[in-house]
Design a protein around this motif. Structure first.
Motif, PDB file in Angstrom:
ATOM      1  N   LYS A  33       0.831  -1.205   0.000  1.00 13.06           N
ATOM      2  CA  LYS A  33       0.000   0.000   0.000  1.00 13.06           C
ATOM      3  C   LYS A  33       0.868   1.259   0.000  1.00 13.06           C
ATOM      4  O   LYS A  33       0.533   2.247  -0.654  1.00 13.06           O
ATOM      5  N   VAL A  34       1.982   1.237   0.741  1.00 11.71           N
ATOM      6  CA  VAL A  34       2.854   2.422   0.769  1.00 11.71           C
ATOM      7  C   VAL A  34       3.434   2.656  -0.632  1.00 11.71           C
ATOM      8  O   VAL A  34       3.428   3.781  -1.138  1.00 11.71           O
TER       9      VAL A  34
ATOM     10  N   LEU B 235       2.974   9.214  -0.322  1.00 13.23           N
ATOM     11  CA  LEU B 235       3.216   8.555   0.967  1.00 13.23           C
ATOM     12  C   LEU B 235       1.995   8.711   1.868  1.00 13.23           C
ATOM     13  O   LEU B 235       1.565   7.771   2.544  1.00 13.23           O
TER      14      LEU B 235
ATOM     15  N   GLY C 212      -0.637   6.365   0.701  1.00 10.85           N
ATOM     16  CA  GLY C 212      -0.273   5.007   1.089  1.00 10.85           C
ATOM     17  C   GLY C 212      -0.546   4.746   2.563  1.00 10.85           C
ATOM     18  O   GLY C 212      -1.186   3.757   2.930  1.00 10.85           O
ATOM     19  N   LEU C 213      -0.071   5.668   3.427  1.00 17.34           N
ATOM     20  CA  LEU C 213      -0.226   5.465   4.874  1.00 17.34           C
ATOM     21  C   LEU C 213      -1.698   5.457   5.279  1.00 17.34           C
ATOM     22  O   LEU C 213      -2.089   4.760   6.211  1.00 17.34           O
TER      23      LEU C 213
ATOM     24  N   VAL D  54      -3.441   1.716   4.535  1.00 14.77           N
ATOM     25  CA  VAL D  54      -2.824   0.460   4.972  1.00 14.77           C
ATOM     26  C   VAL D  54      -3.837  -0.505   5.622  1.00 14.77           C
ATOM     27  O   VAL D  54      -3.779  -1.708   5.401  1.00 14.77           O
TER      28      VAL D  54
ATOM     29  N   LEU E 217      -0.625   4.413  11.582  1.00 11.45           N
ATOM     30  CA  LEU E 217       0.093   5.109  10.510  1.00 11.45           C
ATOM     31  C   LEU E 217      -0.720   6.283   9.978  1.00 11.45           C
ATOM     32  O   LEU E 217      -0.183   7.362   9.717  1.00 11.45           O
TER      33      LEU E 217
ATOM     34  N   SER F  94       0.566  10.167  10.073  1.00 10.55           N
ATOM     35  CA  SER F  94       1.126  10.309   8.729  1.00 10.55           C
ATOM     36  C   SER F  94       1.898  11.617   8.550  1.00 10.55           C
ATOM     37  O   SER F  94       2.909  11.648   7.849  1.00 10.55           O
TER      38      SER F  94
ATOM     39  N   ARG G 230       5.652  11.744   7.278  1.00 12.61           N
ATOM     40  CA  ARG G 230       6.007  12.499   6.068  1.00 12.61           C
ATOM     41  C   ARG G 230       7.152  13.466   6.342  1.00 12.61           C
ATOM     42  O   ARG G 230       8.087  13.574   5.547  1.00 12.61           O
TER      43      ARG G 230
END
Lengths: 371, 160
Positions: free
Chosen positions: A286-287, A305, A308-309, A312, A348, A352, A356
């Motif tokens: 996913k990331v 990112l 993605g986070l 998850v 996450l 995030s 980041r």
């Protein structure tokens, strides 16, 4: 199996997990695991608990269908497709490959990839709201990814269906049913809308029945109940009241489903190890897919990112697919992976911004030191 | 410029950017709560608040620049599709001097030009009350009209 007891346990867990701002789904499953076959074996599933569990997932899928408005979706189909494409391709192939390497058969690997490709809409959307991220452009992409996945589920249910004795007849039935429901979706609000605005018990009774109709369809026409439920939901999505009526039923039955699922699973140590590996792949997948999507849509790895986070967490859909079609050690593996990724995913998504910042600082330092 | 977008499974989002480059986003969640985000142009992260429906209505009245008092308040309604149209609605509580009189008898529309669009009596709402409705002390009435009509209404009918 005492349903009131199950409800009470789940209610307590719901309060506790909200206090700790953790997703409740893994808590329900864990409680089931601890009290059921895997753990102390105090509770056992029976016919009633199985029916309730089945009703829970069917209602979930019906509800998903209700929220998929064909008109709105086709307006945004390009955006949805571009947001969800990498998510599907990367996560599905990665999990499929890892499953094969871990020694699963192709059929098992296909099922595991179907289950673990799909994020948990419930956890993902809730965390966007709770973590106050709705202003960001990345959040919109996350929402489109969830819509893409909702549509993908319908397809994955059909593809994972073991009923393959007469494939041609099966596909004809599926296509005919899809075409019929799509056509009816334009007329349903006009034809049935009036029934759902009454103030007696009829709207509730009808909505409840419609939500469970998928199970009957499976028995009569041998088309998968989950698929039917999504399509029936989609067919009735123009009638707004149904959503409000079905929501409380769905909430209750789905919670009980997770708990009863936990009770019925016999978690093997071998499956647990596979689950750990799959969880790692699921998070990494996913990331990576998020970063590529962000790079593709916004020319920014960091935006990616974030995407993605935020995505998850796996949850209800993974559990549903493995419950409906899994038989062997893949059930243990997916259950383990869901418990890990749901908790980790919530964490996450919450942090995030910090992650980041750390990544961008790290990247800058690397970049300036090599100059 | 307002951008409007439906977010499946979350709600509806309105975004606007001010002339100076500040950004505002308002999200109507499916659970009927409302999140408002504001972001200064030079700031890289927005601030946010979450409101209930009633709080949001209050806020809209404040932004509409109308007085907020319990006895006499007014609400302005703008329509997205008709940008030049603004309706102001005012509420008043019926006093003893109007108790027992009807709308017809008071000739409200003829004398002031203002219109009574709703009456709230003991928690029940009467929309478009008939001219023969008899006022009771404590009724809350909703009056619509332009500035002059409202001024005349306050002076001639309410006696304020």
């Amino acid at each position: 199996m005492n349903i009131a007891l199950a409800g009470l346990i789940c209610a307590i867990l719901a309060v506790a997990s909200k206090k700790l701002s953790l997703p409740p789904v893994p808590a329900y499953i864990l409680a089931g695991l601890i009290l059921g076959e895997t753990g102390f074996g105090v509770l056992k599933g029976d016919e009633v608990s199985n029916s309730i569990a089945e009703a829970g997932v069917i209602m979930l899928l019906f509800y998903i269908g209700l929220n998929l408005n064909p008109g709105e979706i086709s307006e945004k189909k390009k955006t949805i497709f571009h947001s969800g494409l990498y998510d599907f391709v990367i996560n599905f192939t990665l999990i499929y490959g890892i499953s094969i390497l871990a020694g699963f058969t192709h059929v098992q690997a296909f099922l595991i990839a179907s289950a673990l490709y799909i994020s948990s809409s419930a956890i993902v959307l809730q965390s966007l709201i709770e973590n106050r991220k709705l202003m960001f452009r990345e959040s919109e992409v996350v929402i489109w990814i969830m819509v893409f996945e909702d549509i993908a589920i319908a397809l994955l249910i059909v593809l994972n269906n073991p009923e393959s004795s007469d494939l041609l007849l099966f596909m004809v039935k599926i296509l005919a049913f899809t075409a019929l429901t799509y056509w009816l979706s334009n007329h349903m609000p006009r034809l049935l809308g009036i029934l759902f605005t009454r103030d007696d018990e009829i709207p509730v009774l009808l909505a409840f029945t419609a939500a469970l109709l998928g199970i009957a369809f499976e028995e009569f026409f041998r088309i998968p109940a989950g698929f039917t439920a999504i399509m029936l939901g989609l067919m009735l999505s123009g009638i707004k009241n149904i959503r409000e009526i079905v929501l409380p039923f769905k909430d209750v039955f789905l919670v009980l489903f997770f708990f009863f699922f936990g009770i019925s699973v016999n978690l093997s140590s071998e499956g647990f190890v596979d689950g750990l590996i799959l969880a790692a792949a699921a998070v990494a997948g996913k990331v990576i897919s998020g970063m590529i999507t962000g790079r593709y849509l916004f020319r920014s790895w960091l935006s990616g990112l974030e995407i993605g986070l935020d995505t998850v967490a796996r949850g209800e859909f993974s559990i549903f697919l493995i419950f409906a079609f899994g038989t062997g050690k893949e059930v243990s593996a997916v259950t383990t992976a869901v418990i890990i990724t749901s908790v980790l995913g919530a964490f996450l998504a919450k942090n995030s911004a910090k992650i980041r910042n750390m990544v961008s600082e790290f990247a800058e330092r690397r970049f300036s030191s090599t100059q | 410029m307002v951008r409007f977008i439906g977010l499946e499974g979350v709600g509806t989002k309105y975004e606007l950017e001010t002339k100076s480059g500040d950004r505002i986003a308002i999200i109507f969640l499916l659970n009927r709560r409302i999140q408002i985000y504001i972001q200064e142009r030079s700031c890289d992260r927005p601030c946010s608040v979450e409101l209930t429906e009633t709080e949001a209505k209050r806020l809209s009245s404040v932004l509409g620049g109308v007085p907020i008092e319990k006895e006499r308040e007014s609400v302005e309604v703008d329509f997205m599709g008709v940008p030049d149209l603004t309706l102001a609605m005012h509420t008043y509580t019926i006093t003893k001097r109007l108790h027992g009189k009807t709308i017809e008898e008071l000739a409200i529309r003829k004398r002031t030009g203002a219109n009574i669009v709703a009456v709230s009596r003991r928690g029940k709402t009467i929309i478009s009350p008939p001219p023969h409705l008899i006022f009771e002390e404590g009724d809350i009435i909703v009056v619509i009209g332009d500035k002059e009509q409202i001024e005349r209404f306050e002076k001639e009918i309410m006696g304020i």
